[in-house]
Design a protein around this motif. Structure first.
Motif, mmCIF file in Angstrom:
data_model
loop_
_atom_site.group_PDB
_atom_site.id
_atom_site.type_symbol
_atom_site.label_atom_id
_atom_site.label_comp_id
_atom_site.label_asym_id
_atom_site.label_seq_id
_atom_site.Cartn_x
_atom_site.Cartn_y
_atom_site.Cartn_z
ATOM 1 N N ASN A 174 0.265 -2.212 7.808
ATOM 2 C CA ASN A 174 0.366 -1.744 6.082
ATOM 3 C C ASN A 174 -0.494 -2.216 5.118
ATOM 4 N N SER A 175 -1.393 -3.545 5.745
ATOM 5 C CA SER A 175 -2.343 -3.869 4.683
ATOM 6 C C SER A 175 -3.581 -2.996 4.752
ATOM 7 N N SER A 176 -3.815 -2.222 5.718
ATOM 8 C CA SER A 176 -5.116 -1.563 5.774
ATOM 9 C C SER A 176 -5.063 -0.763 7.284
ATOM 10 N N ALA A 177 -5.372 0.705 6.998
ATOM 11 C CA ALA A 177 -5.319 1.734 7.972
ATOM 12 C C ALA A 177 -6.546 1.311 9.012
ATOM 13 N N HIS A 178 -7.260 0.393 8.635
ATOM 14 C CA HIS A 178 -8.503 0.189 9.356
ATOM 15 C C HIS A 178 -7.967 -0.677 10.723
ATOM 16 N N PHE A 179 -6.564 -1.189 10.673
ATOM 17 C CA PHE A 179 -6.460 -2.077 11.843
ATOM 18 C C PHE A 179 -5.811 -1.151 12.875
ATOM 19 N N PHE A 180 -5.684 0.026 12.571
ATOM 20 C CA PHE A 180 -5.021 0.760 13.673
ATOM 21 C C PHE A 180 -6.078 1.043 14.992
ATOM 22 N N PRO A 181 -7.311 1.212 14.679
ATOM 23 C CA PRO A 181 -8.332 1.394 15.765
ATOM 24 C C PRO A 181 -8.728 -0.176 16.344
ATOM 25 N N VAL A 182 -8.794 -1.187 15.263
ATOM 26 C CA VAL A 182 -8.772 -2.602 15.797
ATOM 27 C C VAL A 182 -7.875 -3.033 17.030
ATOM 28 N N LEU A 183 -6.391 -2.598 16.708
ATOM 29 C CA LEU A 183 -5.443 -3.281 17.462
ATOM 30 C C LEU A 183 -5.199 -2.299 18.649
ATOM 31 N N PHE A 184 -5.298 -0.922 18.479
ATOM 32 C CA PHE A 184 -4.799 -0.257 19.662
ATOM 33 C C PHE A 184 -6.183 0.431 20.489
ATOM 34 N N GLN B 218 -9.053 9.873 11.369
ATOM 35 C CA GLN B 218 -10.425 9.679 11.154
ATOM 36 C C GLN B 218 -10.718 8.353 10.180
ATOM 37 N N VAL B 219 -10.098 7.225 10.921
ATOM 38 C CA VAL B 219 -10.257 5.882 10.277
ATOM 39 C C VAL B 219 -11.019 5.154 11.301
ATOM 40 N N GLY B 220 -12.096 4.588 10.688
ATOM 41 C CA GLY B 220 -13.050 3.823 11.683
ATOM 42 C C GLY B 220 -12.597 2.292 11.640
ATOM 43 N N PRO B 221 -12.808 1.502 12.626
ATOM 44 C CA PRO B 221 -12.501 0.179 12.653
ATOM 45 C C PRO B 221 -13.381 -0.722 11.834
ATOM 46 N N LEU B 222 -12.862 -1.832 11.362
ATOM 47 C CA LEU B 222 -13.507 -2.628 10.506
ATOM 48 C C LEU B 222 -14.479 -3.482 11.479
ATOM 49 N N GLU B 223 -15.861 -3.825 10.777
ATOM 50 C CA GLU B 223 -16.908 -4.342 11.735
ATOM 51 C C GLU B 223 -16.753 -5.847 11.927
ATOM 52 N N GLU B 224 -16.356 -6.698 10.666
ATOM 53 C CA GLU B 224 -16.236 -7.809 10.918
ATOM 54 C C GLU B 224 -15.440 -8.578 12.161
ATOM 55 N N ASN B 225 -15.902 -9.644 12.453
ATOM 56 C CA ASN B 225 -15.252 -10.311 13.487
ATOM 57 C C ASN B 225 -13.982 -11.040 12.920
ATOM 58 N N VAL B 226 -14.094 -11.790 11.766
ATOM 59 C CA VAL B 226 -12.954 -12.346 10.983
ATOM 60 C C VAL B 226 -12.574 -11.627 9.808
ATOM 61 N N ILE B 227 -11.560 -11.163 9.546
ATOM 62 C CA ILE B 227 -11.117 -10.261 8.569
ATOM 63 C C ILE B 227 -10.515 -10.898 7.529
ATOM 64 N N ARG B 228 -10.546 -11.279 6.458
ATOM 65 C CA ARG B 228 -9.566 -11.887 5.367
ATOM 66 C C ARG B 228 -8.311 -10.822 5.203
ATOM 67 N N ILE B 229 -7.130 -11.083 5.000
ATOM 68 C CA ILE B 229 -6.082 -10.161 4.831
ATOM 69 C C ILE B 229 -5.528 -10.320 3.507
ATOM 70 N N SER B 230 -5.617 -9.446 2.772
ATOM 71 C CA SER B 230 -4.989 -9.584 1.269
ATOM 72 C C SER B 230 -3.727 -9.819 1.287
ATOM 73 N N PRO B 231 -3.555 -10.862 0.404
ATOM 74 C CA PRO B 231 -2.071 -11.180 0.045
ATOM 75 C C PRO B 231 -0.945 -9.973 -0.010
ATOM 76 N N SER B 232 0.105 -10.061 0.655
ATOM 77 C CA SER B 232 1.244 -8.840 0.233
ATOM 78 C C SER B 232 2.343 -9.673 0.700
ATOM 79 N N PRO B 233 3.608 -9.011 0.213
ATOM 80 C CA PRO B 233 4.987 -9.675 0.398
ATOM 81 C C PRO B 233 5.212 -9.597 1.785
#
Length: 242
Positions: free
Chosen positions: A115-125, A63-78
């Motif tokens: 790993n940065s956001s579970a919301h990328f699952f429905p966006v990518l797949f 039950q994770v919905g996709p992000l709505e933005e067309n350009v999504i900033r990615i938070s810095p991570s290792p």
């Protein structure tokens, strides 16, 4: 980056994700005396399908919905930082990574996004047939740009063959002739109704060469652009009196 009426600024060292089949305008600026350097990764559908096929059901968030933005900033991570740091030497030394290395880096990039956001699952797949953007709407907004048919097809969510087939349903002209006609109609309006100068008009509507513009303009309207502009100048005193 300009995304229609939205402006997104990505600073040095930052990262962003742009959705598939989405077109925007990007300005690449230096930072002080340092020249612009940027690295981008493109995840094609086959790469994403192969990655998804190896996931276990337990790996998928519920039950994770996709992000709505067309350009999504990615938070810095290792994970994000190390990915691009590992790619930088290839570009600095102008060495093309092997196919195996490139595939590994793409997989690393997908893992970093997930790993940065579970919301990328429905966006990518999301492997449903890509949404087909209205062809005429897209062309009316972008007819001035120097785009190949392959690029137009991709931006409207179609293969080249599907784009040509769909275009036949809305116009008896070929896509190339439709674009030229649209550019000429806009140029004619600028010259006749607004009195714009030819040198300012032909490039603005998408022509690269003034000679070619004048040739196709005369073929379309039976008169040269100079004649249309001269007619506007003759009527201008009358407009002022009115």
């Amino acid at each position: 980056m300009e995304d229609r009426d939205r402006t997104i600024t990505i600073q040095a060292g930052q990262c962003a994700f742009v959705r598939r089949n989405h077109r925007l305008l990007m300005y690449k600026n230096n930072k002080g005396a340092e020249p612009y350097k940027g690295i981008s990764l493109t995840f094609n559908r086959q790469t994403l399908r192969d990655f998804y096929s190896k996931l276990h059901a337990a790996d998928l968030p519920q039950q994770v919905g996709p992000l709505e933005e067309n350009v999504i900033r990615i938070s810095p991570s290792p994970a994000i930082t190390s990915l691009f740091q590992s790619l930088t030497p290839y570009f600095d030394e102008n060495i093309r990574p092997t196919t195996g290395v490139a595939q590994l880096k793409l997989q690393e990039g997908i893992y970093a996004l997930l790993n940065s956001s579970a919301h990328f699952f429905p966006v990518l797949f999301d492997f449903a047939e890509p949404w087909k953007i209205d062809i005429l709407e897209f062309l009316n907004e972008n007819y001035r740009d120097d785009l190949s048919l392959e690029q137009i097809a991709a931006y409207t969510g179609r293969s080249l063959a599907t784009f040509k087939r769909d275009f036949k349903k809305i116009s008896s002209l070929s896509p190339q002739k439709w674009l030229i006609k649209k550019r000429l109609e806009t140029a004619y309006r600028h010259l006749q109704e607004e009195g714009r100068k030819i040198k300012d008009v032909y490039m603005e509507v998408g022509f690269k060469n003034q000679s070619h513009f004048s040739t196709v303009f005369k073929k379309q309207y039976g008169m040269a652009p100079t004649e249309v502009h001269a007619g506007w100048q003759q009527l201008e005193p009358l407009r002022n009196e009115i």
